[in-house]
Write an enzyme that holds these catalytic residues in place. Structure first.
Site, short mmCIF file in Angstrom:
data_model
loop_
_atom_site.label_atom_id
_atom_site.label_comp_id
_atom_site.label_asym_id
_atom_site.label_seq_id
_atom_site.Cartn_x
_atom_site.Cartn_y
_atom_site.Cartn_z
N LYS A 1 0.84 -1.19 0.00
CA LYS A 1 0.00 0.00 0.00
C LYS A 1 0.88 1.25 0.00
O LYS A 1 1.73 1.43 0.87
CB LYS A 1 -0.84 -0.01 1.28
C1 E4P Z 1 -8.27 0.58 4.04
O1 E4P Z 1 -7.59 0.27 3.12
C2 E4P Z 1 -8.28 1.93 4.63
O2 E4P Z 1 -7.07 2.21 5.22
C3 E4P Z 1 -9.43 2.01 5.61
O3 E4P Z 1 -10.59 1.51 4.99
C4 E4P Z 1 -9.67 3.39 6.19
O4 E4P Z 1 -10.85 3.36 6.95
P1 E4P Z 1 -11.26 4.51 7.97
O5 E4P Z 1 -11.56 5.75 7.21
O6 E4P Z 1 -12.47 3.96 8.67
O7 E4P Z 1 -10.09 4.70 8.91
#
Ligand code: E4P
Length: 224
Positions: free
Chosen positions: A87
């Site tokens: 990522k």
């Molecule tokens: C996933 O890849 C993201 O980091 C995550 O869905 C972020 O979610 P949030 O906005 O609830 O922290």
């Protein structure tokens, strides 16, 4: 549509895997911190543990923000396990890193995407996944699902291979909404996934089926 679970919690990952419909996992530094996982060795061991539980892709996020740092981390993370997808944040250096990793055959998930322009750059750079954060857009009175739709339409129009991974999902209805606009993947906490199971007519219907079955058995028993 693929289902990823958005957590670093091992019990929740196991519960979703047991359901038999899980296609992968996404994590981020906040989710790792929430589980108390700190230090490079522990974090890497945790990613390997997750890969051993699930069959699909596991997103592991870099914490550097410079080109060399992200490249070093990304190559290291990718070498941990074939299921790892690295990522990379949607920043200028991140776009360059995604492009370089694509050339090296390392799969990426471009994270922290909040606009169609950012999604265009991610696809041009060759990201495997792009992660629009829909809940965080809704939080500021913007329209997260609309962004997913814009990205899906753009990728279809131009034939980009990058898969649209709807992230920051907060509730079950978000899953339905991103499905309706054609997201390739929804990454969700466990509760919204379990929420898909629920319907009051299922509960009342099952209750009646079982009650009728019991009553019929009692009648047959009484007639003997
Ligand atoms: C996933 O890849 C993201 O980091 C995550 O869905 C972020 O979610 P949030 O906005 O609830 O922290």
């Amino acid at each position: 549509m693929k289902f990823f679970i958005d957590t670093a919690n091992i019990e929740q990952i196991k519960e979703a895997q047991d359901l038999g419909v899980l296609d992968g996992v996404t994590t981020n530094p906040s989710l790792m911190a929430k589980e108390g996982i700190t230090g490079r060795e522990n974090i890497e061991a945790h990613y390997k543990k997750i890969c051993d539980i699930v069959d699909g892709d596991v997103s592991a996020e870099v914490i550097s923000t410079d080109f060399d740092g992200m490249m070093e981390e990304a190559e290291h993370l990718a070498a941990l396990h074939p299921q790892i997808v690295v990522k990379i944040p949607m920043i200028k250096e991140g776009v360059k890193v995604i492009k370089k990793l694509k050339e090296k055959g390392i799969r990426t998930n471009c994270t922290l995407v909040f606009s169609p322009g950012q999604a265009l750059l991610a696809a041009k750079a060759g990201a495997t996944y792009v992660s629009p954060f829909i809940g965080r857009l809704d939080d500021i009175s913007s329209d997260g699902v609309k962004l997913v739709q814009q990205i899906v339409d753009m990728y279809n129009y131009y034939g980009f291979d990058t898969q649209v991974l709807a992230a920051s999902i907060r509730h079950t209805q978000h899953i339905i909404q991103v499905m309706e606009v054609g997201a390739d993947v929804a990454t969700c906490p466990l509760q919204p996934i379990l929420g898909l199971l629920k319907h009051p007519l299922t509960d009342s219907g099952l209750e009646k089926f079982l009650a009728d079955h019991r009553k019929a058995g009692e009648k047959v028993g009484a007639a003997k």
